[in-house]
Design a protein around this motif. Sequence first.
Motif, PDB file in Angstrom:
ATOM      1  N   TRP A  63      65.640   2.937  39.101  1.00 49.85           N
ATOM      2  CA  TRP A  63      65.748   2.154  40.336  1.00 49.85           C
ATOM      3  C   TRP A  63      65.052   0.814  40.172  1.00 49.85           C
ATOM      4  N   PHE A  64      63.874   0.818  39.575  1.00 49.34           N
ATOM      5  CA  PHE A  64      63.144  -0.434  39.360  1.00 49.34           C
ATOM      6  C   PHE A  64      63.876  -1.361  38.400  1.00 49.34           C
ATOM      7  N   HIS A  65      64.589  -0.817  37.424  1.00 53.03           N
ATOM      8  CA  HIS A  65      65.350  -1.669  36.494  1.00 53.03           C
ATOM      9  C   HIS A  65      66.423  -2.469  37.225  1.00 53.03           C
ATOM     10  N   GLU A  66      66.927  -1.914  38.320  1.00 52.05           N
ATOM     11  CA  GLU A  66      67.989  -2.576  39.074  1.00 52.05           C
ATOM     12  C   GLU A  66      67.468  -3.385  40.263  1.00 52.05           C
ATOM     13  N   LEU A  67      66.191  -3.251  40.573  1.00 50.91           N
ATOM     14  CA  LEU A  67      65.614  -3.919  41.748  1.00 50.91           C
ATOM     15  C   LEU A  67      65.602  -5.435  41.555  1.00 50.91           C
ATOM     16  N   PRO A  68      66.196  -6.191  42.475  1.00 53.63           N
ATOM     17  CA  PRO A  68      66.129  -7.647  42.354  1.00 53.63           C
ATOM     18  C   PRO A  68      64.737  -8.154  42.726  1.00 53.63           C
ATOM     19  N   ASP A  69      64.415  -9.330  42.255  1.00 58.08           N
ATOM     20  CA  ASP A  69      63.141  -9.939  42.620  1.00 58.08           C
ATOM     21  C   ASP A  69      63.111 -10.240  44.106  1.00 58.08           C
ATOM     22  N   ALA A  70      61.931 -10.088  44.675  1.00 60.65           N
ATOM     23  CA  ALA A  70      61.733 -10.354  46.098  1.00 60.65           C
ATOM     24  C   ALA A  70      61.448 -11.829  46.316  1.00 60.65           C
ATOM     25  N   GLU A  71      61.605 -12.253  47.556  1.00 56.85           N
ATOM     26  CA  GLU A  71      61.142 -13.579  47.932  1.00 56.85           C
ATOM     27  C   GLU A  71      59.618 -13.575  47.816  1.00 56.85           C
ATOM     28  N   PRO A  72      59.019 -14.629  47.296  1.00 55.99           N
ATOM     29  CA  PRO A  72      57.556 -14.650  47.191  1.00 55.99           C
ATOM     30  C   PRO A  72      56.905 -14.373  48.541  1.00 55.99           C
ATOM     31  N   GLY A  73      55.875 -13.551  48.529  1.00 57.28           N
ATOM     32  CA  GLY A  73      55.158 -13.214  49.746  1.00 57.28           C
ATOM     33  C   GLY A  73      55.651 -11.954  50.431  1.00 57.28           C
TER      34      GLY A  73
ATOM     35  N   GLN B 195      52.653  -2.008  39.471  1.00 60.14           N
ATOM     36  CA  GLN B 195      52.947  -3.015  38.451  1.00 60.14           C
ATOM     37  C   GLN B 195      54.412  -3.425  38.500  1.00 60.14           C
ATOM     38  N   ARG B 196      55.289  -2.473  38.678  1.00 58.78           N
ATOM     39  CA  ARG B 196      56.713  -2.801  38.756  1.00 58.78           C
ATOM     40  C   ARG B 196      57.026  -3.614  40.012  1.00 58.78           C
ATOM     41  N   LEU B 197      56.355  -3.297  41.109  1.00 64.43           N
ATOM     42  CA  LEU B 197      56.548  -4.104  42.321  1.00 64.43           C
ATOM     43  C   LEU B 197      56.102  -5.547  42.086  1.00 64.43           C
ATOM     44  N   THR B 198      54.943  -5.740  41.476  1.00 64.59           N
ATOM     45  CA  THR B 198      54.483  -7.113  41.228  1.00 64.59           C
ATOM     46  C   THR B 198      55.359  -7.813  40.188  1.00 64.59           C
ATOM     47  N   ASP B 199      55.896  -7.057  39.239  1.00 65.22           N
ATOM     48  CA  ASP B 199      56.836  -7.647  38.275  1.00 65.22           C
ATOM     49  C   ASP B 199      58.070  -8.201  38.980  1.00 65.22           C
ATOM     50  N   HIS B 200      58.411  -7.617  40.127  1.00 64.44           N
ATOM     51  CA  HIS B 200      59.560  -8.080  40.912  1.00 64.44           C
ATOM     52  C   HIS B 200      59.132  -9.014  42.039  1.00 64.44           C
ATOM     53  N   ARG B 201      57.961  -9.592  41.908  1.00 66.37           N
ATOM     54  CA  ARG B 201      57.420 -10.635  42.778  1.00 66.37           C
ATOM     55  C   ARG B 201      57.008 -10.159  44.166  1.00 66.37           C
ATOM     56  N   TYR B 202      56.822  -8.864  44.350  1.00 62.33           N
ATOM     57  CA  TYR B 202      56.277  -8.368  45.615  1.00 62.33           C
ATOM     58  C   TYR B 202      54.773  -8.588  45.620  1.00 62.33           C
ATOM     59  N   ASP B 203      54.221  -8.823  46.809  1.00 58.52           N
ATOM     60  CA  ASP B 203      52.778  -8.961  46.977  1.00 58.52           C
ATOM     61  C   ASP B 203      52.233  -7.647  47.507  1.00 58.52           C
ATOM     62  N   LEU B 204      51.305  -7.060  46.756  1.00 57.62           N
ATOM     63  CA  LEU B 204      50.739  -5.784  47.180  1.00 57.62           C
ATOM     64  C   LEU B 204      49.862  -5.977  48.404  1.00 57.62           C
ATOM     65  N   ARG B 205      50.125  -5.189  49.415  1.00 59.83           N
ATOM     66  CA  ARG B 205      49.393  -5.234  50.681  1.00 59.83           C
ATOM     67  C   ARG B 205      48.102  -4.418  50.590  1.00 59.83           C
ATOM     68  N   ALA B 206      48.056  -3.466  49.639  1.00 59.95           N
ATOM     69  CA  ALA B 206      46.892  -2.589  49.472  1.00 59.95           C
ATOM     70  C   ALA B 206      46.808  -2.169  48.011  1.00 59.95           C
ATOM     71  N   GLU B 207      45.651  -1.668  47.650  1.00 62.67           N
ATOM     72  CA  GLU B 207      45.507  -1.089  46.314  1.00 62.67           C
ATOM     73  C   GLU B 207      46.414   0.141  46.220  1.00 62.67           C
ATOM     74  N   PRO B 208      46.964   0.422  45.040  1.00 66.11           N
ATOM     75  CA  PRO B 208      47.775   1.636  44.895  1.00 66.11           C
ATOM     76  C   PRO B 208      46.953   2.862  45.311  1.00 66.11           C
ATOM     77  N   GLU B 209      47.608   3.790  45.994  1.00 65.47           N
ATOM     78  CA  GLU B 209      46.894   4.941  46.559  1.00 65.47           C
ATOM     79  C   GLU B 209      47.454   6.252  46.031  1.00 65.47           C
ATOM     80  N   GLY B 210      46.560   7.169  45.739  1.00 69.48           N
ATOM     81  CA  GLY B 210      46.946   8.509  45.318  1.00 69.48           C
ATOM     82  C   GLY B 210      46.597   9.525  46.382  1.00 69.48           C
ATOM     83  N   PHE B 211      47.508  10.463  46.610  1.00 70.23           N
ATOM     84  CA  PHE B 211      47.290  11.548  47.561  1.00 70.23           C
ATOM     85  C   PHE B 211      47.298  12.844  46.766  1.00 70.23           C
TER      86      PHE B 211
END
Length: 177
Positions: free
Chosen positions: A102-112, A136-152
């Motif tokens: 899914w991430f391989h096909e994800l287009p880049d996001a608008e900055p921000g 990391q894959r989200l930031t590679d696609h130009r997404y801005d992380l709103r929070a630190e990655p979380e584990g449950f």
Amino acid sequence: MQALIVYESMYGNTREVAEAIAEGIREARPDAAVECQPVARTTVHRTGTVDLLVVGGPTHVHGMSNALSRRVAVSVEARKEGRIEETHEAATTAAGPGLRKWFHELPDAEPGTPAAAFDTRMDGKQAGGAAAGIAQRLTDHRYDLRAEPEGFFVEEADGPLRSGELARARAWGAALL
């Protein structure tokens, strides 16, 4: 406000966390339109219309799942008696594309464009986690992380979730706003 939560779940634990995150977002923003979808039913083009993208998956072999780890999870689940729903979910997930594809096909996001990453995992130093790879894959696609990655946390590899984790997921979802 439109939020999309995309998740991969083998045994239902990650799905439960994703749904709790959706509840937290709805509690914090009652006017928000929140969708919670398994990765196998979510096209990457859907992400271009959301204000917040949250992505999560289970931890397999210290990181994100792959085709082999999903097949192993199905065979483990199939050996358990009386777990028809979980076996079906595991088989459906294993047959789907998984987050990596899914991430391989994800287009880049608008900055921000805001996003967040989560996983389900065992507790312990050797357990690892998928959330960092998802982030990391989200930031590679130009997404801005709103929070630190979380584990449950789950009690065993196939669950159940540790007591209090769904409440923690709701609170984390609300905090993303």
